[in-house]
Design a protein around this motif. Structure first.
Motif, PDB file in Angstrom:
ATOM      1  N   ARG A  36      36.299  44.108  28.331  1.00  0.00           N
ATOM      2  CA  ARG A  36      36.675  42.763  27.898  1.00  0.00           C
ATOM      3  C   ARG A  36      37.916  42.811  27.000  1.00  0.00           C
ATOM      4  O   ARG A  36      38.865  42.054  27.177  1.00  0.00           O
ATOM      5  CB  ARG A  36      35.509  42.109  27.152  1.00  0.00           C
ATOM      6  N   MET A  37      37.926  43.738  26.059  1.00  0.00           N
ATOM      7  CA  MET A  37      39.057  43.854  25.129  1.00  0.00           C
ATOM      8  C   MET A  37      40.329  44.283  25.853  1.00  0.00           C
ATOM      9  O   MET A  37      41.405  43.702  25.649  1.00  0.00           O
ATOM     10  CB  MET A  37      38.716  44.842  24.005  1.00  0.00           C
ATOM     11  N   VAL A  38      40.211  45.297  26.697  1.00  0.00           N
ATOM     12  CA  VAL A  38      41.394  45.785  27.422  1.00  0.00           C
ATOM     13  C   VAL A  38      41.923  44.710  28.368  1.00  0.00           C
ATOM     14  O   VAL A  38      43.139  44.483  28.462  1.00  0.00           O
ATOM     15  CB  VAL A  38      41.068  47.083  28.191  1.00  0.00           C
ATOM     16  N   SER A  39      41.011  44.020  29.047  1.00  0.00           N
ATOM     17  CA  SER A  39      41.427  42.958  29.968  1.00  0.00           C
ATOM     18  C   SER A  39      42.170  41.847  29.236  1.00  0.00           C
ATOM     19  O   SER A  39      43.163  41.309  29.734  1.00  0.00           O
ATOM     20  CB  SER A  39      40.212  42.370  30.689  1.00  0.00           C
ATOM     21  N   ALA A  40      41.704  41.510  28.038  1.00  0.00           N
ATOM     22  CA  ALA A  40      42.355  40.456  27.252  1.00  0.00           C
ATOM     23  C   ALA A  40      43.767  40.882  26.863  1.00  0.00           C
ATOM     24  O   ALA A  40      44.710  40.084  26.932  1.00  0.00           O
ATOM     25  CB  ALA A  40      41.520  40.145  26.010  1.00  0.00           C
ATOM     26  N   LEU A  41      43.928  42.123  26.463  1.00  0.00           N
ATOM     27  CA  LEU A  41      45.253  42.630  26.085  1.00  0.00           C
ATOM     28  C   LEU A  41      46.209  42.539  27.272  1.00  0.00           C
ATOM     29  O   LEU A  41      47.335  42.052  27.152  1.00  0.00           O
ATOM     30  CB  LEU A  41      45.159  44.093  25.617  1.00  0.00           C
ATOM     31  N   VAL A  42      45.737  42.992  28.421  1.00  0.00           N
ATOM     32  CA  VAL A  42      46.586  43.013  29.615  1.00  0.00           C
ATOM     33  C   VAL A  42      46.888  41.596  30.100  1.00  0.00           C
ATOM     34  O   VAL A  42      48.033  41.265  30.408  1.00  0.00           O
ATOM     35  CB  VAL A  42      45.912  43.832  30.737  1.00  0.00           C
ATOM     36  N   GLU A  43      45.864  40.757  30.135  1.00  0.00           N
ATOM     37  CA  GLU A  43      46.050  39.396  30.637  1.00  0.00           C
ATOM     38  C   GLU A  43      47.040  38.587  29.795  1.00  0.00           C
ATOM     39  O   GLU A  43      47.900  37.898  30.330  1.00  0.00           O
ATOM     40  CB  GLU A  43      44.707  38.663  30.685  1.00  0.00           C
ATOM     41  N   HIS A  44      46.918  38.688  28.481  1.00  0.00           N
ATOM     42  CA  HIS A  44      47.723  37.825  27.608  1.00  0.00           C
ATOM     43  C   HIS A  44      49.038  38.435  27.159  1.00  0.00           C
ATOM     44  O   HIS A  44      49.969  37.720  26.785  1.00  0.00           O
ATOM     45  CB  HIS A  44      46.901  37.425  26.381  1.00  0.00           C
ATOM     46  N   LEU A  45      49.143  39.769  27.171  1.00  0.00           N
ATOM     47  CA  LEU A  45      50.362  40.394  26.649  1.00  0.00           C
ATOM     48  C   LEU A  45      51.106  41.254  27.657  1.00  0.00           C
ATOM     49  O   LEU A  45      52.235  41.665  27.408  1.00  0.00           O
ATOM     50  CB  LEU A  45      50.023  41.269  25.422  1.00  0.00           C
ATOM     51  N   GLY A  46      50.472  41.534  28.803  1.00  0.00           N
ATOM     52  CA  GLY A  46      51.094  42.432  29.769  1.00  0.00           C
ATOM     53  C   GLY A  46      52.115  41.741  30.662  1.00  0.00           C
ATOM     54  O   GLY A  46      51.915  40.588  31.061  1.00  0.00           O
ATOM     55  N   GLU A  47      53.169  42.452  30.967  1.00  0.00           N
ATOM     56  CA  GLU A  47      54.203  41.894  31.849  1.00  0.00           C
ATOM     57  C   GLU A  47      53.647  41.720  33.258  1.00  0.00           C
ATOM     58  O   GLU A  47      53.006  42.622  33.805  1.00  0.00           O
ATOM     59  CB  GLU A  47      55.421  42.818  31.888  1.00  0.00           C
ATOM     60  N   LYS A  48      53.923  40.550  33.839  1.00  0.00           N
ATOM     61  CA  LYS A  48      53.410  40.215  35.164  1.00  0.00           C
ATOM     62  C   LYS A  48      54.309  40.791  36.261  1.00  0.00           C
ATOM     63  O   LYS A  48      55.524  40.679  36.203  1.00  0.00           O
ATOM     64  CB  LYS A  48      53.331  38.698  35.308  1.00  0.00           C
ATOM     65  N   ALA A  49      53.670  41.423  37.237  1.00  0.00           N
ATOM     66  CA  ALA A  49      54.438  41.920  38.387  1.00  0.00           C
ATOM     67  C   ALA A  49      54.750  40.757  39.321  1.00  0.00           C
ATOM     68  O   ALA A  49      54.014  39.765  39.337  1.00  0.00           O
ATOM     69  CB  ALA A  49      53.631  42.986  39.130  1.00  0.00           C
ATOM     70  N   PRO A  50      55.838  40.880  40.081  1.00  0.00           N
ATOM     71  CA  PRO A  50      56.186  39.813  41.035  1.00  0.00           C
ATOM     72  C   PRO A  50      55.021  39.545  41.985  1.00  0.00           C
ATOM     73  O   PRO A  50      54.449  40.478  42.544  1.00  0.00           O
ATOM     74  CB  PRO A  50      57.379  40.397  41.794  1.00  0.00           C
ATOM     75  N   GLY A  51      54.674  38.277  42.133  1.00  0.00           N
ATOM     76  CA  GLY A  51      53.607  37.940  43.053  1.00  0.00           C
ATOM     77  C   GLY A  51      52.212  38.036  42.481  1.00  0.00           C
ATOM     78  O   GLY A  51      51.240  37.692  43.150  1.00  0.00           O
ATOM     79  N   ALA A  52      52.095  38.496  41.245  1.00  0.00           N
ATOM     80  CA  ALA A  52      50.771  38.614  40.643  1.00  0.00           C
ATOM     81  C   ALA A  52      50.242  37.234  40.258  1.00  0.00           C
ATOM     82  O   ALA A  52      51.020  36.317  40.000  1.00  0.00           O
ATOM     83  CB  ALA A  52      50.843  39.510  39.411  1.00  0.00           C
ATOM     84  N   PRO A  53      48.907  37.099  40.212  1.00  0.00           N
ATOM     85  CA  PRO A  53      48.305  35.815  39.820  1.00  0.00           C
ATOM     86  C   PRO A  53      48.778  35.378  38.429  1.00  0.00           C
ATOM     87  O   PRO A  53      49.043  36.224  37.578  1.00  0.00           O
ATOM     88  CB  PRO A  53      46.804  36.131  39.815  1.00  0.00           C
ATOM     89  N   GLU A  54      48.866  34.081  38.219  1.00  0.00           N
ATOM     90  CA  GLU A  54      49.318  33.568  36.923  1.00  0.00           C
ATOM     91  C   GLU A  54      48.330  33.899  35.808  1.00  0.00           C
ATOM     92  O   GLU A  54      48.711  34.158  34.679  1.00  0.00           O
ATOM     93  CB  GLU A  54      49.525  32.048  36.996  1.00  0.00           C
ATOM     94  N   THR A  55      47.046  33.843  36.165  1.00  0.00           N
ATOM     95  CA  THR A  55      46.031  34.142  35.147  1.00  0.00           C
ATOM     96  C   THR A  55      45.254  35.389  35.536  1.00  0.00           C
ATOM     97  O   THR A  55      45.252  35.805  36.682  1.00  0.00           O
ATOM     98  CB  THR A  55      45.049  32.965  34.991  1.00  0.00           C
ATOM     99  N   GLY A  56      44.587  35.965  34.538  1.00  0.00           N
ATOM    100  CA  GLY A  56      43.802  37.163  34.779  1.00  0.00           C
ATOM    101  C   GLY A  56      44.617  38.427  34.578  1.00  0.00           C
ATOM    102  O   GLY A  56      45.850  38.386  34.546  1.00  0.00           O
TER     103      GLY A  56
END
Length: 233
Positions: free
Chosen positions: A63-83
């Motif tokens: 849960r903690m790692v997912s939150a870090l990645v979801e809210h602060l991680g750079e999005k790859a092209p084509g990746a979902p907007e959320t999650g």
DNA sequence: CGTCCAGGTCTAC
DNA sequence: GGTAGACCTGGACGC
């Protein structure tokens, strides 16, 4: 390609371990190619994730790692907007930018938030260079590496051993509330820390890897055991 | 609904 | 150097 090689440990030579495992009836199975554990892209990511494993259930870690990645991680092209899917692990800069409230209210990291923020700040300001710990043993002996890791906020013996494993330094055994009972269940009787260390001491610089493979052998045939989400009675 | 504790660590003796 | 106590959180468990 460099990241893929690193994450999959394509350059790692485990033949030294296999030579020893071949003579161990309980680990000879591993010589067919086990032990190349997947790992993170950077040491920073490895350390933060490891902090997220301490003193909590595995569900809290994800849960903690997912939150870090979801809210602060750079999005790859084509990746979902959320999650968290399709996003990189956040950079130290992004983690500093987030601020204390983010760790408390969004990540729900509890007291660990302080450790993560302190670590990210140290890396950004340059007082700590985490990537230098990923040096060959000749340059940085295991004892010295362990001291450097123990000096980081939130890292104790367990976390240091865990990060060292991810760095390919297999001398330390990961001893925690999961591995010790697991070892006892597999052998059929309780064992002290000293007894466990002794059992794998013959593996020398590969003791930690031997211990881990001994514990996780069932993950190959019984992958449902991988999560250990429920208490084993 | 209260207690316990899960892939520990830090601080104060 | 070794050891109690505190520490965030949420899911499991007993009552």
């Amino acid at each position: 390609m460099a990241v893929v090689k690193r994450v999959l440990r394509l350059d790692e030579n485990l033949s030294g371990f296999y030579e020893q495992a071949a003579g161990d009836p309980e680990l000879s199975w591993a010589t067919s190619g086990a032990g190349r554990m997947i790992r993170s892209a950077t040491v920073f990511e490895e350390v933060i994730k490891t902090i997220c494993t301490t003193n909590c259930a595995w569900s809290a870690t994800t849960r903690m790692v997912s939150a870090l990645v979801e809210h602060l991680g750079e999005k790859a092209p084509g990746a979902p907007e959320t999650g968290p899917v399709g996003r990189a692990f956040p950079t130290p800069e992004a983690m500093v930018e987030a601020g204390e409230e983010f760790y408390k209210d969004v990540v729900r990291a509890g007291y660990r938030g302080r450790y993560m923020l302190a670590l990210a700040r140290s890396v950004v300001e340059g007082s700590v260079d985490l990537e230098v710990v990923d040096a060959p043993r000749e340059e940085l002996p295991d004892d010295e590496l362990e001291k450097m890791l123990l000096a980081l906020p939130g890292l104790g013996p367990y976390a240091a051993a865990h990060v060292m494993m991810m760095l390919g330094r297999y001398s330390r055994l990961i001893l925690d509330s999961w591995t010790q009972p697991k070892y006892a269940r597999l052998t059929g009787r309780p064992a002290t820390e000293a007894e466990i260390v002794k059992r794998f001491s013959g593996y020398g610089s590969y003791a930690g890897l031997a211990f881990w493979l001994y514990l996780t052998r069932g993950w190959i045939e019984e992958p449902e055991d991988a999560g250990d989400t429920t208490r084993e009675t």
